[in-house]
Each structure stands twice: as C-alpha cells, then as structure tokens.
Design a protein around this motif. Structure first.
Motif, short mmCIF file in Angstrom:
data_model
loop_
_atom_site.label_atom_id
_atom_site.label_comp_id
_atom_site.label_asym_id
_atom_site.label_seq_id
_atom_site.Cartn_x
_atom_site.Cartn_y
_atom_site.Cartn_z
N VAL A 280 -53.60 -6.27 -8.52
CA VAL A 280 -52.57 -5.47 -7.84
C VAL A 280 -51.79 -6.33 -6.85
N LEU A 281 -52.51 -7.21 -6.14
CA LEU A 281 -51.84 -8.10 -5.19
C LEU A 281 -50.83 -8.99 -5.89
N PHE A 282 -51.19 -9.50 -7.05
CA PHE A 282 -50.31 -10.40 -7.79
C PHE A 282 -49.11 -9.65 -8.39
N LEU A 283 -49.39 -8.49 -9.01
CA LEU A 283 -48.33 -7.76 -9.72
C LEU A 283 -47.43 -6.97 -8.77
N VAL A 284 -48.04 -6.11 -7.95
CA VAL A 284 -47.25 -5.21 -7.11
C VAL A 284 -46.70 -5.94 -5.89
N ALA A 285 -47.60 -6.61 -5.16
CA ALA A 285 -47.14 -7.29 -3.95
C ALA A 285 -46.15 -8.38 -4.28
N GLY A 286 -46.41 -9.12 -5.37
CA GLY A 286 -45.48 -10.17 -5.76
C GLY A 286 -44.09 -9.63 -6.03
N THR A 287 -44.05 -8.49 -6.74
CA THR A 287 -42.76 -7.88 -7.06
C THR A 287 -42.05 -7.37 -5.81
N LEU A 288 -42.81 -6.69 -4.93
CA LEU A 288 -42.21 -6.11 -3.74
C LEU A 288 -41.79 -7.15 -2.72
N LEU A 289 -42.45 -8.31 -2.73
CA LEU A 289 -42.07 -9.37 -1.79
C LEU A 289 -40.93 -10.21 -2.33
N ILE A 290 -41.02 -10.54 -3.62
CA ILE A 290 -40.00 -11.42 -4.22
C ILE A 290 -38.70 -10.65 -4.45
N GLY A 291 -38.81 -9.36 -4.81
CA GLY A 291 -37.62 -8.56 -5.08
C GLY A 291 -36.62 -8.55 -3.93
N PRO A 292 -37.04 -8.16 -2.72
CA PRO A 292 -36.10 -8.19 -1.58
C PRO A 292 -35.55 -9.58 -1.29
N PHE A 293 -36.39 -10.61 -1.45
CA PHE A 293 -35.92 -11.97 -1.19
C PHE A 293 -34.83 -12.36 -2.20
N VAL A 294 -35.01 -12.00 -3.46
CA VAL A 294 -33.99 -12.27 -4.48
C VAL A 294 -32.71 -11.49 -4.15
N CYS A 295 -32.87 -10.27 -3.65
CA CYS A 295 -31.70 -9.46 -3.25
C CYS A 295 -30.93 -10.15 -2.13
N ILE A 296 -31.66 -10.73 -1.17
CA ILE A 296 -31.02 -11.44 -0.05
C ILE A 296 -30.27 -12.67 -0.56
N LEU A 297 -30.92 -13.46 -1.43
CA LEU A 297 -30.28 -14.66 -1.97
C LEU A 297 -29.04 -14.31 -2.78
N THR A 298 -29.13 -13.26 -3.60
CA THR A 298 -27.99 -12.83 -4.43
C THR A 298 -26.84 -12.35 -3.55
N SER A 299 -27.17 -11.56 -2.54
CA SER A 299 -26.14 -11.05 -1.64
C SER A 299 -25.39 -12.19 -0.96
N TYR A 300 -26.13 -13.18 -0.47
CA TYR A 300 -25.47 -14.28 0.23
C TYR A 300 -24.76 -15.24 -0.71
N PHE A 301 -25.17 -15.26 -1.97
CA PHE A 301 -24.42 -16.05 -2.96
C PHE A 301 -23.02 -15.46 -3.13
N TYR A 302 -22.94 -14.14 -3.28
CA TYR A 302 -21.64 -13.49 -3.45
C TYR A 302 -20.86 -13.45 -2.13
N ILE A 303 -21.56 -13.39 -1.00
CA ILE A 303 -20.88 -13.48 0.30
C ILE A 303 -20.21 -14.84 0.44
N ALA A 304 -20.93 -15.91 0.06
CA ALA A 304 -20.36 -17.26 0.14
C ALA A 304 -19.12 -17.39 -0.75
N LEU A 305 -19.17 -16.80 -1.95
CA LEU A 305 -18.00 -16.83 -2.84
C LEU A 305 -16.83 -16.09 -2.21
N ALA A 306 -17.11 -14.94 -1.59
CA ALA A 306 -16.04 -14.16 -0.96
C ALA A 306 -15.44 -14.90 0.23
N VAL A 307 -16.28 -15.58 1.02
CA VAL A 307 -15.78 -16.33 2.18
C VAL A 307 -14.92 -17.50 1.73
#
Length: 317
Positions: free
Chosen positions: A201-228
């Motif tokens: 459960v730690l590997f599957l659920v926690a990994g998804t819930l921790l990595i998911g938001p981090f990927v969202c942050i990276l993706t958001s700032y990638f498109y922010i950088a393009l917009a800037v």
C-alpha cells in the motif's frame, strides 16, 4: 477471544524515541532551540491565517489556499514538536502505542495535505498567468471549495489507511525508534509480523499520491514558463515571474528536504544527515513558510500591517 487478547497486547506496547541526541548536557539547548522554533512557526502561520481572514481584499483563491497551507503547517509541526519537548523536559523517551498511532496519523495527514495544497497553488498560478482572462471564471468559489475539500478528504483517508494497517502488526521488541517521532517507515521495521500489505500500500497508494501532486507542480510550471516567455515586455515577464517566486521557494524547500528524508539511499544518511533533513522537513519548513510569503508579497505585508495595527489599537483602548 483471540482478537480481544491481541487488542489488549497491542494497547500495552510502548516505543522508545531516541530523539536528536543522547547527551544530557545538550538537552536544555535542544529544548530551548525547538521551543523557540515551534513558537515562531505557530505564531507566524497563525498571523497569516488571521491576516487573510480579516482582509476582504485577500479573499481570493491564491490566499485561500495559502491560509489552508498555513493551518496545515501549524498542525504539521504541532504533531511532532510538543511530544519531543515533553520527552526532553521529563527525561523520558517513551511514547505509548496509542500516542504513536495518533502521531503517525496526523503526521501523514498534514504532510500529505501540504503536498496537495502546493499542487493546487501551482495550478492556481498556471491559470492566473497562462489564462488570465478566464481566471475568475475558472477559479471561482465553487472550484476553490472543491479543490480544498478534495485535498482534505483524500489526505484524511490516506493517513487513516496507513494507520489502520499498522494496527494489524505485532511488535516483539526491542521497540526502539531511531527518530524523534513515530514515522511510518521506521515503525514498519520494528514489526515482527508480516508487513507485506503495508509495504504494498505504501508503494502503490503513497507513491501515487506523493508523485501525482509533484508532477502537477512540474507540469504547471512548465506551461507557466512557456507563457512567460511569450510575454514581450520585460516588465511584464518580471511581474508574472514575481507572482510565482514565493510559491517556488516553498516548493523547493518542501520537496528538497522531503527528498533528503525519504528518497535518498540509506548510505547517504550516515553522520546524522537523515536527522538534519528530518528537522528541516518537519520544523524549519513550516517555520520559514510565513516569512517567505510575507516578505515577498506586498499584499501580505499590507494585510499583516493592518492586523497588527488593529491589535495595537485594541490593546491601547
């Protein structure tokens, strides 16, 4: 009958928190240092929450998310430090089974909540910079409530799952935790029953819930950088980037220290590096967040000034 015997057995468990140092002469210094850091963190984050609550101009999505982040940071540091201070003051390193599970639950809850709120704030900055004309329509009150409520619900259930799974385990001793609080990974290492389900459960659920938001942050700032980059005016680029500097600083501090605690190989944790990263992650980060947002944000400075002046006038009258 067997279940009742097991419940009686688990309720009698006690764990030994080794803390930050075993040297008696260092205990008063550690107590004073962490008490000061704790008070600064709680006071700073509480001022952020009060300033945003009292200033109508700050009732916008970005500051609503910031108020929730500050509230989460208060819970985060309060889960760990008061018990550590009590143990230093009393000279006892013991923590009961129920106290350990409570600490485990709330630590997981607030750590995950910080993670989700930082992702939500990155999404908010993406919409504000990349789609400014649609910002009011997209980040409306209903959307903000759903994002914040969703973060609370998911993190509450996630922390509850891990805590309930720990109650299935047996501990045969010596129940020594080489840490200053009950964290999940060192706790699983003490179990003398199978931890396969916990680790899965730690590997599957926690990994998804921790990595998911981090990927969202990276993706958001990638498109922010393009917009800037598409902005022609240098002043416009600077203004757009300045809207993200506080959030970027907090994200860097949060994920930088969390990576040092949970993702670095065990060989890199020698010489007390793991303890240093843990202190940075659990204590220093919640303490610095209010300073980062207040010192780099003109609106927050003005709101804090109004709040402090109001309190001063009330006291004078």
């Amino acid at each position: 009958m067997a279940d009742m015997d097991r419940r009686n057995q688990t309720s009698s468990y006690e764990f030994l928190l080794m803390g930050l140092s075993e040297r008696p002469e260092q205990q008063p210094l550690l107590f004073g240092l962490f008490l000061g850091m704790y008070l600064v963190a709680v006071l700073g984050n509480l001022l952020i929450v009060l300033a945003i609550s009292c200033d109508v101009q700050l009732h916008t999505p970005m500051y609503i998310f910031l108020a929730n982040l500050s509230f989460s940071d208060i819970g985060f540091i309060s889960t760990v430090i008061p018990k550590m201070l009590h143990n230093i003051d009393s000279g006892s390193k013991l923590i009961s089974y129920s106290e350990c599970l409570t600490q485990l639950y709330f630590f997981g809850l607030f750590a995950d909540l910080d993670n989700f709120l930082l992702a939500v704030m990155a999404l908010d900055r993406y919409v504000a910079i990349s789609h400014p004309l649609h910002y009011t329509m997209t980040m409306n009150a209903q959307c903000c409530i759903l994002l914040v409520a969703g973060a609370w619900v998911v993190t509450t259930l996630h922390a509850l799952v891990h805590t309930l799974l720990v109650t299935r385990l047996s501990f045969c001793g010596p129940n020594i935790i080489p840490h200053f609080f009950c964290d999940l990974v060192p706790l699983l290492k003490l179990a003398c029953s199978s931890t396969y389900v916990n680790n899965l459960v730690l590997f599957l659920v926690a990994g998804t819930l921790l990595i998911g938001p981090f990927v969202c942050i990276l993706t958001s700032y990638f498109y922010i950088a393009l917009a800037v980059l598409r902005i022609d005016s240098p002043k416009g680029k600077q203004k757009a980037f300045s809207n993200c500097t506080s959030h970027l600083s907090v994200v860097s501090l949060f994920y930088g220290t969390a990576t040092g605690v949970y993702l670095c190989p065990p060989s890199s944790h020698s010489g007390g590096n793991s303890t240093v990263f843990s202190v940075m992650y659990t204590v220093v980060t919640p303490m610095l967040n209010p300073f980062i947002y207040s010192l780099r944000n003109r609106d927050m400075k003005e709101a804090l000034g109004k709040l402090l002046r109001r309190k001063t006038l009330q006291q004078s009258f």
